[in-house]
Write a protein that holds these residues in place. Structure first.
Motif, PDB file in Angstrom:
ATOM      1  N   THR A  50       9.493  64.272  -1.917  1.00  0.00           N
ATOM      2  CA  THR A  50       9.595  65.555  -2.619  1.00  0.00           C
ATOM      3  C   THR A  50       8.289  65.909  -3.309  1.00  0.00           C
ATOM      4  OG1 THR A  50      11.946  65.128  -3.018  1.00  0.00           O
ATOM      5  CG2 THR A  50      10.908  66.837  -4.366  1.00  0.00           C
ATOM      6  N   THR A  99      17.505  76.708 -13.416  1.00  0.00           N
ATOM      7  CA  THR A  99      17.767  77.438 -12.179  1.00  0.00           C
ATOM      8  C   THR A  99      18.118  78.893 -12.468  1.00  0.00           C
ATOM      9  OG1 THR A  99      18.535  75.441 -11.037  1.00  0.00           O
ATOM     10  CG2 THR A  99      19.270  77.560 -10.159  1.00  0.00           C
ATOM     11  N   LEU A 159      19.541  73.970  -6.466  1.00  0.00           N
ATOM     12  CA  LEU A 159      19.626  72.659  -5.813  1.00  0.00           C
ATOM     13  C   LEU A 159      21.042  72.488  -5.286  1.00  0.00           C
ATOM     14  CD1 LEU A 159      17.737  70.564  -8.534  1.00  0.00           C
ATOM     15  CD2 LEU A 159      16.795  71.746  -6.538  1.00  0.00           C
ATOM     16  N   GLN A 208      19.828  67.023  -3.067  1.00  0.00           N
ATOM     17  CA  GLN A 208      18.851  67.887  -3.729  1.00  0.00           C
ATOM     18  C   GLN A 208      18.963  67.788  -5.246  1.00  0.00           C
ATOM     19  OE1 GLN A 208      18.442  71.950  -2.560  1.00  0.00           O
ATOM     20  NE2 GLN A 208      18.346  71.509  -0.377  1.00  0.00           N
ATOM     21  N   ALA A 209      20.195  67.773  -5.756  1.00  0.00           N
ATOM     22  CA  ALA A 209      20.396  67.734  -7.209  1.00  0.00           C
ATOM     23  C   ALA A 209      19.768  66.492  -7.838  1.00  0.00           C
ATOM     24  CB  ALA A 209      21.887  67.781  -7.528  1.00  0.00           C
ATOM     25  N   THR A 264      17.010  65.278  -7.238  1.00  0.00           N
ATOM     26  CA  THR A 264      15.556  65.441  -7.393  1.00  0.00           C
ATOM     27  C   THR A 264      15.212  66.361  -8.560  1.00  0.00           C
ATOM     28  OG1 THR A 264      15.433  67.353  -5.872  1.00  0.00           O
ATOM     29  CG2 THR A 264      15.269  65.149  -4.902  1.00  0.00           C
ATOM     30  N   LEU A 265      16.197  66.651  -9.413  1.00  0.00           N
ATOM     31  CA  LEU A 265      15.997  67.586 -10.533  1.00  0.00           C
ATOM     32  C   LEU A 265      14.811  67.208 -11.404  1.00  0.00           C
ATOM     33  CD1 LEU A 265      16.814  69.871 -12.459  1.00  0.00           C
ATOM     34  CD2 LEU A 265      18.494  68.309 -13.473  1.00  0.00           C
ATOM     35  N   ARG A 270      11.411  67.734  -9.700  1.00  0.00           N
ATOM     36  CA  ARG A 270      11.015  69.148  -9.666  1.00  0.00           C
ATOM     37  C   ARG A 270      10.571  69.636 -11.046  1.00  0.00           C
ATOM     38  NH1 ARG A 270      13.132  71.324  -4.688  1.00  0.00           N
ATOM     39  NH2 ARG A 270      14.367  69.717  -3.653  1.00  0.00           N
TER      40      ARG A 270
END
Length: 508
Positions: free
Chosen positions: A156, A307, A315, A320-321, A323-324, A327
Motif C-alpha cells: 500500500t 472518509t 475503504l 482495505q479497512a 490499511t486505515l 493511509r
C-alpha cells in the motif's frame, strides 16, 4: 522515487536496522537452548509486561481492530476489547505467578508441552507430542497473518507487488529472531511497544485534525445507525443498525478466554527473573492494553469521519479497512520533513506490532519442533551446538511455511488471528487452568481435553457455525467449554494422579 518516499524508507530502514542490531547483541548471550527459548529466566518486570503485551497485540491492534471499528462501529470491536482486557488482567492475576513457579518446579520446563508432560509424569510422551503439534498447527497461520500485514503495509505504501514485500519483511523478522532468540525477541518487543504507542497517539491527533475536528468525528458517528452503540452493529451497505444479540456478545467476550492458552504470552510469565515482580508487570500490562485498545477503536471511528470529510477514500471490505492507519500516515507525510518523520514512526509502529508477535510465535513453534518433537519424542540427542543450529533452522522452516500461507494479499488479518486465537484458547486454556488449580486432573483428562478443544475449533468453525442462528458464534467459546467438560469427566472416570504429582502440586 519521490523525496517523501525516500524519507519514509529511511525512517523504517533505521527501525529495522535497530531490530537486527539488538538480535546480534543478544546472540552472544545464548549459550544453550534454555537461553535461546526462555532467556535463562532473566527478564525484568517492565520487559516482561511490555514484551508480553506487544507480542499479544500484533498487527491486529493497528490494522485489524481499527478496520473492524471503521466498518461496523463499536459493537464487535468494543466487546472484543472488553473481553481481551478482562482476560489480560485475569491471566496476569491468577496464572502468571503460579505458572512461573510450577514450570521451574516441574523439571525446569522451558516450553508448554514440556510442562504438561512433566506436570503429569507422562512417560509415553503423548501429551508432549500432541501439544507440540497443536502449537505448530495454530502458530503457522498466526505467523502468516503477521507476514501478510507487513506485505499489505509495503504494498500500500510504496505501490510495490505484495508478495516480494511480504517476503522481505519475513526475512528481517527471521534474521533477528534466529540471531538473538528469546532475549532479543523480548527486548525488541519492549522497543516495539513504545513505537506502537507513539504511532497510536500520532494517528489519533492527526486523524481528528484531518476529519475537521472532534465535533465532526462525533457528528459523523452519530449520523450512522448503531455505529456508536454496543448493542447494535452498523451495516454500511444498508446504513442500518443490526442488533448485536446477547449470545453474540458472550461469544465475542470469549476472546478473553484465549489468554489462558497463548504460548507466546505464557512464555513471558515463565521467563521472568523474580516471580514477586509479576505484580508490577500485571499493572503495567493491564493499563497499557486497555488504553491502546480504546485508542485503536477510536482510530476506526476517526477514520470514518476522515472518509466523510474527503481526507481519505472510502475503504471497502476488511482488507482495505485494515490499511486505515497506513493511509493516514501517507496523508500526514504530505506536510513537510517533520511530518515525514512522524509518518515513518507510524509505519514503523505497524511493523513493530507485527514483528513483536511474529518473533515470539516463531520461537514458540520452533521450540516445540526442535525440543519437544525431535529431541524428546524421537529421542534424537544433539550436542549443545547442534541443538542451537536445529533451533535456528526450525525457525526458518516454520517461517517459510508461513510465507507460503500468507501469499494471498486479500486475506483478513483480523479473521486469521481470530481462528488461531480460538485454537490456542480452546486447546491449552482449559488444561492450563486445571493443571494449575485442580490437583485431581490426571494425564488422561489433560490429553483428552487438549485433543477435544483443538478438534472442536475446526468442527465448529467449518461445520456447525455455517448453519447460522444461535450456532453462528465464535468457535472459541463452545470449544473451550467442551474441552473443560472432557477434562473433568475423563479425570474423574480414570485413576487419580500419583502421590508424587499431588505433593508437587501442593508444594507449588
Amino acid at each position: 522515487m519521490t523525496g517523501k518516499t525516500i524519507g519514509l524508507l529511511i525512517v523504517m530502514a533505521a527501525y529495522l536496522a535497530v531490530m537486527i542490531i539488538v538480535g546480534a547483541i543478544y546472540s552472544k548471550r545464548n549459550k544453550d537452548v534454555n537461553d535461546f527459548y526462555l532467556g535463562g529466566r532473566k527478564l525484568g518486570p517492565i520487559v516482561t509486561a511490555m514484551s508480553a503485551e506487544a507480542s499479544d497485540m500484533s498487527s491486529w491492534l493497528l490494522m485489524g481492530l481499527p478496520g473492524v471499528a471503521y466498518l461496523s462501529g463499536c459493537a464487535e470491536a468494543g466487546w472484543t476489547a472488553i473481553g481481551l482486557a478482562i482476560g489480560t488482567y485475569l491471566n496476569w492475576l491468577i496464572v502468571a505467578k503460579r505458572l512461573r513457579r510450577y514450570t521451574h518446579k516441574a523439571n525446569n520446563s522451558i516450553t508448554l508441552p514440556a510442562f504438561f508432560s512433566n506436570r503429569y509424569r507422562d512417560k509415553s510422551h503423548a501429551l508432549l507430542a500432541i501439544a507440540a503439534i497443536m502449537i505448530v498447527i495454530f502458530f503457522v497461520p498466526y505467523t502468516a497473518s503477521g507476514f501478510a500485514a507487513c506485505g499489505k503495509l509495503f504494498a500500500t505504501l510504496f505501490h510495490v507487488p505484495y508478495l516480494p514485500a511480504m517476503i522481505i519483511s519475513a526475512v528481517v523478522i527471521v534474521l533477528y529472531t534466529t540471531l538473538g532468540g528469546f532475549l532479543a525477541a523480548s527486548m525488541t518487543d519492549l522497543i516495539q511497544s513504545i513505537i506502537m504507542t507513539i504511532a497510536l497517539v500520532i494517528v489519533v491527533f492527526y486523524g481528528i485534525y484531518a476529519a475537521g475536528g472532534l465535533d465532526a468525528v462525533i457528528a459523523n458517528a452519530n449520523s450512522m445507525d448503531g455505529y456508536l452503540s454496543m448493542m447494535f452493529s452498523h451495516d454500511a451497505v444498508s446504513n442500518t443498525a443490526v442488533p448485536y444479540k446477547g449470545l453474540t456478545i458472550a461469544s465475542t467476550l470469549a476472546w478473553g478466554l484465549g489468554y489462558f492458552g497463548m504460548p507466546h504470552i505464557l512464555l513471558r510469565f515463565m521467563g521472568i527473573e523474580d516471580e514477586n515482580k509479576l505484580t508490577t508487570s500485571r499493572r503495567i500490562a493491564s493499563v497499557w492494553v486497555v488504553i491502546s485498545m480504546f485508542i485503536a477503536i477510536f482510530i476506526g471511528i476517526i477514520g470514518s469521519a476522515m472518509t466523510k470529510a474527503g481526507a481519505i477514500e472510502v475503504l471497502e471490505g476488511s482488507s482495505q479497512a485494515e490499511t486505515l492507519i497506513v493511509r493516514t500516515a501517507m496523508l500526514l507525510s504530505n506536510h513537510g520533513f517533520l511530518t515525514i518523520v512522524l509518518a515513518g514512526l507510524i509505519l514503523a509502529g505497524i511493523l513493530a506490532s507485527t514483528m513483536s508477535t511474529s518473533d515470539s510465535q516463531l520461537l514458540a513453534a520452533a521450540s516445540c519442533v526442535s525440543e519437544n518433537l525431535i529431541t524428546d519424542c524421537l529421542g534424537i540427542k544433539l550436542s549443545k551446538k547442534a541443538s542451537m543450529l536445529m533451533a535456528r533452522l526450525t525457525v526458518v522452516v516454520i517461517a517459510v511455511i508461513g510465507v507460503f500461507l500468507a501469499r494471498n494479499p486479500d486475506s483478513s488479518v483480523f479473521r486469521i488471528v481470530s481462528f488461531a486465537w480460538a485454537g490456542f484458547g480452546a486447546t491449552f486454556g482449559p488444561i492450563m487452568l486445571f493443571s494449575l488449580f485442580w490437583k485431581r486432573t490426571n494425564r488422561n483428562g489433560a490429553l483428552a481435553g487438549m485433543i477435544v478443544g483443538g478438534v472442536m475449533v475446526f468442527i465448529w468453525k467449518y461445520l456447525i457455525a455455517p448453519i447460522g442462528g444461535i450456532l453462528g458464534i465464535y468457535e472459541l467459546l463452545p470449544a473451550f467449554i467442551c474441552s473443560a467438560v472432557v477434562i473433568v469427566v475423563v479425570s474423574l472416570l480414570t485413576a487419580p494422579p500419583s502421590k508424587e504429582i499431588v505433593e508437587e502440586f501442593e508444594s507449588v
